[in-house]
Design an enzyme around this catalytic site. Structure first.
Site, PDB file in Angstrom:
ATOM      1  N   LYS A 115     127.972  -4.912  68.642  1.00 31.49           N
ATOM      2  CA  LYS A 115     128.358  -3.962  67.586  1.00 31.49           C
ATOM      3  C   LYS A 115     128.795  -4.693  66.318  1.00 31.49           C
ATOM      4  O   LYS A 115     128.558  -4.218  65.214  1.00 31.49           O
ATOM      5  CB  LYS A 115     129.472  -3.025  68.058  1.00 31.49           C
ATOM      6  CG  LYS A 115     129.046  -2.145  69.225  1.00 31.49           C
ATOM      7  CD  LYS A 115     128.931  -0.680  68.878  1.00 31.49           C
ATOM      8  CE  LYS A 115     127.997  -0.018  69.862  1.00 31.49           C
ATOM      9  NZ  LYS A 115     128.188   1.351  70.151  1.00 31.49           N
ATOM     10  N   LYS A 197     118.003  -1.669  75.934  1.00 27.30           N
ATOM     11  CA  LYS A 197     118.575  -0.426  76.482  1.00 27.30           C
ATOM     12  C   LYS A 197     118.246   0.764  75.565  1.00 27.30           C
ATOM     13  O   LYS A 197     118.267   0.620  74.340  1.00 27.30           O
ATOM     14  CB  LYS A 197     120.101  -0.630  76.564  1.00 27.30           C
ATOM     15  CG  LYS A 197     120.901   0.575  76.987  1.00 27.30           C
ATOM     16  CD  LYS A 197     122.400   0.285  76.930  1.00 27.30           C
ATOM     17  CE  LYS A 197     123.022   0.905  75.695  1.00 27.30           C
ATOM     18  NZ  LYS A 197     124.272   1.630  75.899  1.00 27.30           N
ATOM     19  N   LYS A 200     121.513   5.775  71.748  1.00 22.06           N
ATOM     20  CA  LYS A 200     121.476   6.903  70.812  1.00 22.06           C
ATOM     21  C   LYS A 200     121.508   6.426  69.371  1.00 22.06           C
ATOM     22  O   LYS A 200     121.181   7.185  68.468  1.00 22.06           O
ATOM     23  CB  LYS A 200     122.555   7.935  71.105  1.00 22.06           C
ATOM     24  CG  LYS A 200     123.980   7.477  71.229  1.00 22.06           C
ATOM     25  CD  LYS A 200     124.861   8.722  71.447  1.00 22.06           C
ATOM     26  CE  LYS A 200     125.885   8.583  72.543  1.00 22.06           C
ATOM     27  NZ  LYS A 200     127.003   7.687  72.253  1.00 22.06           N
TER      28      LYS A 200
END
Ligand code: ATP
Ligand code: LTN
Length: 334
Positions: A115, A197, A200
């Site tokens: 992130k 992965k 969203k």
């Protein structure tokens, strides 16, 4: 234990539109486990602001997510479905646990590294201490089990380490939680890059199938899914695209990978893609229909929000008061 039942806690962030990864890796298992445990399912909005959010959008998405929990089959009269921000105990316990967590431990977290790389302009302290807040979520309810996808295992391990460290100093305050990862669907991969992965927050809309996608869109995305040129259907790491399709199929139908491989023996990739797409369409249809119904009933959802926030607060406060006393905060005078 609550009323003789073991406790389950899990949560999701309202950071985007849910994908079938979230559904098959987490939400579907929540529903399966919900009869056996006393369950707390939170919309973890405190976690969401570790990345910049538009306030009106966040509020809307959080409400949709809470509604979706119910639409997926969780009975809000039996399961405590609530917003994390409605229970101040999460933030309070998180502070205390921050003082029992080492920088070195947090530095190892792969989600933080990912992130931070993605949001290089906003590497805030909240992003860094995110796992501590997650530990507080879980420990606040003395959860025995936490159903999550594989990507969250590292956060579960640090939760256990923090709890054990705290218990080591103050005695048995926290229940040590166990992760629960389902047999199929624990890691659904991107349809455009099976090494990644499904997420969203992926920029490529063809990489993810969203819970609210209509049947034509779902089928189209599966038809375009990246596979290989080996022209055989086997469940192996050498064929990550095919393996992912089989995983999705198994998670939607409840079949094992052996059964699925047998079923598609001799079929072409086109047939497989279509069958997988159709299995997803039928798995999502009831959820989409219930979601549409529930979204119209504002009063019902409001009542759930209020009732469950009270219930969550009650249990959260029980743990928080105990912890505050253990660390030496003065008693409240009534
Ligand atoms: P973001 O893209 O914003 O990081 P995300 O799609 O990874 O979000 P989270 O909100 O972090 O989703 O995860 C919610 C739950 O869904 C967690 O239990 C997580 O383990 C699970 N999950 C997320 N993505 C997948 C996936 N691709 N396969 C299986 N489970 C998943
Ligand atoms: N970090 C989790 C969301 C989350 C969570 C939790 C999951 C926050 N608190 C407690 C399980 C238990 C994620 O899915 N990204």
């Amino acid at each position: 234990m609550i009323d003789g039942k073991k406790v389950l806690f899990s949560g999701m962030q309202a950071t985007g539109t849910l994908t079938i990864g979230n559904y098959l890796g987490a939400l579907q298992n929540w529903v399966k486990l919900s009869d056996e445990y006393e369950c707390f399912y939170s919309v973890v909005d405190l976690h969401s602001i570790t990345v910049r959010q538009d306030p009106a959008e966040l509020r809307k998405r959080a409400r949709n997510l809470l509604t979706l929990y119910i639409a997926a089959g969780l009975d809000p009269k039996k399961n405590c479905i609530y917003y994390q921000s409605h229970v101040s105990g999460h933030a309070e316990l998180s502070w205390i646990l921050n003082c029992f967590t080492y920088m070195g431990e947090l530095n190892r977290m792969t989600q933080f590294k990912d992130k931070a790389a993605k949001h290089a302009d906003n590497i805030n302290a909240g992003l860094f201490t995110y796992p501590v807040l997650m530990a507080a979520d879980i420990l606040l309810y003395q959860a025995d089990v936490v159903p999550v996808g594989i990507d969250q295992m590292q956060h579960l391990e640090i939760t256990r380490d923090i709890a054990q460290r705290f218990n080591g100093v103050y005695g048995d305050v926290f229940t040590i939680p166990e992760p629960y990862v389902g047999k199929s669907g624990a890691k659904i991969m991107s349809l455009q890059d099976p090494a990644k992965k499904m997420s969203k927050s992926d920029e490529n809309p063809n990489a993810s199938v969203y819970l609210m996608d209509d049947p034509d869109t779902i089928i189209r995305k599966f038809k375009r899914a990246v596979t290989d040129s080996m022209a055989r259907i086997a469940y192996t790491d050498e064929q990550p695209g095919i393996k992912n399709l089989l995983d999705i199929y198994c998670a939607c139908t409840g079949k094992t990978s052996e059964e699925a491989v047998k079923e598609f023996d001799g079929s072409g990739y086109g047939d497989l893609k279509l069958a997988v797409g159709e299995s997803v369409v039928s798995a999502l249809k009831p959820v989409q229909e219930r979601f549409a119904e529930l979204s119209k009933d504002k009063a019902y959802i409001d009542e759930i929000i209020k009732e469950n926030a009270d219930k969550a607060n009650y249990y959260a406060m029980k743990t928080l008061r105990k912890v505050q006393k253990k660390v030496g905060f003065p008693e409240r005078i009534r």
